[in-house]
Scaffold this motif. Structure first.
Motif, mmCIF file in Angstrom:
data_model
loop_
_atom_site.group_PDB
_atom_site.id
_atom_site.type_symbol
_atom_site.label_atom_id
_atom_site.label_comp_id
_atom_site.label_asym_id
_atom_site.label_seq_id
_atom_site.Cartn_x
_atom_site.Cartn_y
_atom_site.Cartn_z
ATOM 1 N N MET A 1 0.838 -1.178 0.000
ATOM 2 C CA MET A 1 0.000 0.000 0.000
ATOM 3 C C MET A 1 0.876 1.232 0.000
ATOM 4 S SD MET A 1 -3.111 -0.593 2.529
ATOM 5 C CE MET A 1 -2.771 -2.282 2.960
ATOM 6 N N SER A 2 0.438 2.227 -0.746
ATOM 7 C CA SER A 2 1.147 3.492 -0.735
ATOM 8 C C SER A 2 0.148 4.627 -0.737
ATOM 9 C CB SER A 2 2.063 3.584 -1.956
ATOM 10 O OG SER A 2 1.295 3.577 -3.136
ATOM 11 N N ASP A 3 0.576 5.752 -0.211
ATOM 12 C CA ASP A 3 -0.279 6.949 -0.186
ATOM 13 C C ASP A 3 -1.638 6.687 0.446
ATOM 14 O OD1 ASP A 3 1.749 8.319 -1.486
ATOM 15 O OD2 ASP A 3 0.962 7.777 -3.466
ATOM 16 N N GLY A 4 -1.715 5.750 1.391
ATOM 17 C CA GLY A 4 -2.972 5.521 2.092
ATOM 18 C C GLY A 4 -4.025 4.798 1.279
ATOM 19 N N GLU A 5 -3.625 4.197 0.152
ATOM 20 C CA GLU A 5 -4.607 3.506 -0.680
ATOM 21 C C GLU A 5 -4.537 2.008 -0.442
ATOM 22 O OE1 GLU A 5 -4.919 4.428 -4.752
ATOM 23 O OE2 GLU A 5 -4.826 6.578 -4.433
ATOM 24 N N ALA A 6 -5.666 1.353 -0.642
ATOM 25 C CA ALA A 6 -5.744 -0.087 -0.515
ATOM 26 C C ALA A 6 -5.213 -0.739 -1.784
ATOM 27 C CB ALA A 6 -7.199 -0.501 -0.280
ATOM 28 N N ASP B 1 -23.736 -0.092 -4.976
ATOM 29 C CA ASP B 1 -22.519 0.215 -5.733
ATOM 30 C C ASP B 1 -21.266 0.018 -4.885
ATOM 31 O OD1 ASP B 1 -24.020 0.852 -7.962
ATOM 32 O OD2 ASP B 1 -23.839 3.030 -7.704
ATOM 33 N N LEU B 2 -21.323 0.433 -3.637
ATOM 34 C CA LEU B 2 -20.162 0.278 -2.755
ATOM 35 C C LEU B 2 -19.853 -1.189 -2.510
ATOM 36 C CD1 LEU B 2 -17.968 1.460 -0.948
ATOM 37 C CD2 LEU B 2 -19.662 1.625 0.875
ATOM 38 N N ILE B 3 -20.851 -1.982 -2.226
ATOM 39 C CA ILE B 3 -20.624 -3.398 -1.941
ATOM 40 C C ILE B 3 -20.127 -4.142 -3.186
ATOM 41 C CG2 ILE B 3 -21.766 -5.579 -1.320
ATOM 42 C CD1 ILE B 3 -23.518 -3.883 0.577
ATOM 43 N N GLU B 4 -20.630 -3.758 -4.350
ATOM 44 C CA GLU B 4 -20.239 -4.422 -5.597
ATOM 45 C C GLU B 4 -18.754 -4.283 -5.892
ATOM 46 O OE1 GLU B 4 -21.824 -6.421 -8.129
ATOM 47 O OE2 GLU B 4 -22.925 -6.672 -6.257
ATOM 48 N N ASP B 5 -18.168 -3.136 -5.578
ATOM 49 C CA ASP B 5 -16.770 -2.901 -5.936
ATOM 50 C C ASP B 5 -16.122 -2.009 -4.885
ATOM 51 O OD1 ASP B 5 -14.360 -2.812 -7.310
ATOM 52 O OD2 ASP B 5 -15.027 -1.235 -8.677
ATOM 53 N N ASN B 6 -15.256 -2.592 -4.070
ATOM 54 C CA ASN B 6 -14.562 -1.803 -3.058
ATOM 55 C C ASN B 6 -13.274 -2.471 -2.638
ATOM 56 O OD1 ASN B 6 -14.944 -3.222 -0.218
ATOM 57 N ND2 ASN B 6 -16.897 -3.443 -1.290
ATOM 58 N N ARG B 7 -12.383 -1.686 -2.107
ATOM 59 C CA ARG B 7 -11.136 -2.142 -1.476
ATOM 60 C C ARG B 7 -11.124 -1.488 -0.101
ATOM 61 N NH1 ARG B 7 -11.756 -4.699 -5.333
ATOM 62 N NH2 ARG B 7 -10.416 -4.978 -7.112
ATOM 63 N N PHE B 8 -10.961 -2.297 0.942
ATOM 64 C CA PHE B 8 -11.144 -1.809 2.309
ATOM 65 C C PHE B 8 -10.162 -2.543 3.221
ATOM 66 C CE2 PHE B 8 -13.482 -1.303 6.298
ATOM 67 C CZ PHE B 8 -14.078 -0.052 6.160
ATOM 68 N N VAL B 9 -9.212 -1.816 3.812
ATOM 69 C CA VAL B 9 -8.174 -2.417 4.649
ATOM 70 C C VAL B 9 -8.210 -1.785 6.034
ATOM 71 C CG1 VAL B 9 -5.686 -2.673 4.986
ATOM 72 C CG2 VAL B 9 -6.664 -2.927 2.708
ATOM 73 N N LYS C 1 -6.319 4.732 9.547
ATOM 74 C CA LYS C 1 -7.408 4.077 10.271
ATOM 75 C C LYS C 1 -8.081 3.026 9.393
ATOM 76 C CE LYS C 1 -8.500 8.438 12.594
ATOM 77 N NZ LYS C 1 -7.702 9.376 11.826
ATOM 78 N N ILE C 2 -8.516 3.491 8.222
ATOM 79 C CA ILE C 2 -9.144 2.632 7.222
ATOM 80 C C ILE C 2 -8.552 3.055 5.885
ATOM 81 C CG2 ILE C 2 -11.275 1.944 6.073
ATOM 82 C CD1 ILE C 2 -12.778 2.797 8.649
ATOM 83 N N LEU C 3 -7.974 2.103 5.163
ATOM 84 C CA LEU C 3 -7.360 2.423 3.885
ATOM 85 C C LEU C 3 -8.272 1.962 2.754
ATOM 86 C CD1 LEU C 3 -3.714 1.320 4.715
ATOM 87 C CD2 LEU C 3 -4.798 3.557 5.054
ATOM 88 N N VAL C 4 -8.518 2.871 1.836
ATOM 89 C CA VAL C 4 -9.402 2.589 0.706
ATOM 90 C C VAL C 4 -8.764 3.127 -0.565
ATOM 91 C CG1 VAL C 4 -11.510 2.631 2.103
ATOM 92 C CG2 VAL C 4 -10.706 4.742 1.032
#
Length: 163
Positions: A1-6, A40-48, A141-144
């Motif tokens: 992960m970089s820049d706070g992204e998942a 839409d959120l549930i269909e496509d997301n990245r959540f760490v 806290k939460i990376l997306v």
């Protein structure tokens, strides 16, 4: 992960619930828009969740005491983490987003296609700004990824839709 992204190996949201006490009563159209945003959120997301094993998560979103509540749970709805974010930094962007959305919907009825396109570009730019701010506020806290942040920002706005 970089820049706070998942990353691609990130966890995933499998359910999202909006606190009924936070959203209050609204029209059928507003309820429909909220359901679409959640879908839409549930269909496509990245959540760490840093410090937690990658997995499938349930998210309960609420607004309490001028704070945005991210109550993250495991798939079986067992509590994992609770993050509270001040709404103050998001308030102006949410207000601007609603104003430009109102202009957009009014333009659809009377404006030329080029005027509608210009307003829509502005609407998307404000939405992107809100998404980036939400990513910053969640960092550590939460990376997306950005697309997940966009969908989450839509839900933050959904908590404010009154119909």
């Amino acid at each position: 992960m970089s820049d706070g992204e998942a990353t691609e190996e990130a966890g995933k949201l499998v359910a999202v619930d909006l606190d009924p006490a936070s959203i209050g009563r609204s029209t059928a159209d507003v309820e429909h828009e909220r359901r679409i945003a959640i879908y839409d959120l549930i269909e496509d997301n990245r959540f760490v969740l840093p410090g937690h094993p990658t997995g499938e998560y349930r998210l309960h979103l609420a607004v309490r005491d001028n704070r945005l509540v991210f109550d993250v749970r495991d798939r079986a709805d067992g509590p994992l983490v609770l993050h509270l974010l001040s709404l103050t930094p998001l308030r102006k962007i949410v207000r601007d987003y609603f104003l430009i959305c109102d202009s957009y919907y009014a333009a659809i009825r009377t404006a030329t296609p080029s005027q509608i396109e210009t307003i829509d570009m502005g609407r998307r730019a404000v939405h992107d700004e809100g998404s980036r701010l939400l990513m910053e506020r969640l960092a550590g806290k939460i990376l997306v990824d950005f697309e997940t942040a966009r969908r989450l920002f839509t839900l933050v706005c959904a908590l404010h839709w009154k119909g």
